[in-house]
Design an enzyme around this catalytic site. Structure first.
Site, short mmCIF file in Angstrom:
data_model
loop_
_atom_site.label_atom_id
_atom_site.label_comp_id
_atom_site.label_asym_id
_atom_site.label_seq_id
_atom_site.Cartn_x
_atom_site.Cartn_y
_atom_site.Cartn_z
N SER A 61 0.84 -1.20 0.00
CA SER A 61 0.00 0.00 0.00
C SER A 61 0.87 1.24 0.00
O SER A 61 2.04 1.21 0.41
CB SER A 61 -0.89 0.01 1.25
OG SER A 61 -1.52 1.26 1.46
N TYR B 268 -3.71 -1.39 9.54
CA TYR B 268 -3.49 -1.61 8.11
C TYR B 268 -2.08 -1.18 7.70
O TYR B 268 -1.36 -1.94 7.04
CB TYR B 268 -4.54 -0.80 7.35
CG TYR B 268 -4.51 -0.93 5.84
CD1 TYR B 268 -5.07 -2.03 5.21
CD2 TYR B 268 -3.95 0.08 5.06
CE1 TYR B 268 -5.07 -2.13 3.82
CE2 TYR B 268 -3.95 -0.02 3.68
CZ TYR B 268 -4.51 -1.13 3.07
OH TYR B 268 -4.50 -1.21 1.70
#
Length: 256
Positions: free
Chosen positions: A135, A148
């Site tokens: 990410s 996350y």
């Protein structure tokens, strides 16, 4: 001639979003794609549409990985690629994040990546490829997504170690680092039959017009093209690297 002719590639989280677009593009480029997900109805329907196969796979469960790899080898005799796309996102401040919520994200995102490499690499053909989905937040911080971001940072570490350890077999391991992408993860209206996801997409575009230099949210098909590049021979001298695809978001903030 497709860029992936004759290659057998597993795509996790393939029932929708980025994984769906990767499965579609890889199919168009000649791969035998094995779609893997926990969303069995959607995954099986998409696999049937594409003329490909589907396996149930909870990426956080080692026994699921063993069963999936065995099924792929029985059906195809080989595995040439893995795209580890499956992942989840939870929004919460760090101090308000329950341990169970944090560990749920770790089990899917981080443990899922580890188990994928562990299960697939020993059975993968020499010269294969692994593409892990990290990410934008693997390279910077972002409020409200601590669990996350922590797992995505970890995926970069796993990617680099795997690249070093598997280089002797010419297995290349890289990571893609998407920024904001218009999928059900970032646009939940896509999961609501009564909602209009285009309306939400327009709202997201307005938000990211101010945040992202290119002035819009990304499309899952754009991420799929990067995954194709890293799975094909076009990236034959690249391993152990993160590839950011974020519209310029990580570059900084413009004050003009």
């Amino acid at each position: 001639m497709g860029k992936l002719d004759g290659r057998v590639v597993i795509v996790t989280g393939a029932a929708r979003g980025q994984g769906e677009q990767e499965a579609r593009l890889f199919t168009a480029e000649g791969a035998r794609v094995v779609l893997a997900d926990v969303l069995d109805d959607q995954g099986e329907e998409l696999a049937k549409e594409l003329g490909q196969s589907y396996v149930h796979l909870d990426v956080s469960r080692e026994e699921d990985w063993s069963a999936a790899v065995a099924a792929v080898l029985r059906a195809n005799g080989r595995i040439d690629g893995l795209v580890g796309n499956a992942g989840i996102l939870r929004f919460n401040s760090l101090v308000d994040t329950p341990l169970e919520e944090f560990m749920q994200v770790v089990r899917v995102n981080q443990v899922g990546c580890f188990l994928g490499i562990k299960a697939v690499a020993p059975r993968m053909s020499d010269g294969g490829t692994i593409v892990n989905t990290a990410s934008y937040t693997a390279l910077t911080g972002m409020a409200a997504v601590g669990a996350y971001a922590a797992t995505k940072h970890a995926i970069l570490g796993l990617t680099r170690v795997a690249a070093l350890e598997l280089a002797g077999r010419r297995i290349r391991v890289n990571a893609i680092c998407p920024g904001a992408v218009d999928t059900p993860m970032s646009n939940p209206a896509r999961l609501d039959a009564e909602a209009d996801p285009r309306e939400t997409s327009r709202a997201l575009d307005e938000l990211y017009r101010r945040l992202v230099p290119l002035g819009r949210i990304g499309g899952p098909e754009e991420v799929a093209r990067l995954a194709l590049f890293l799975t094909s021979d076009d990236s034959s001298y690249i391993t152990g690297q993160p590839f950011v695809i974020d519209g310029g978001w990580l570059a900084g903030v413009s004050v003009l």
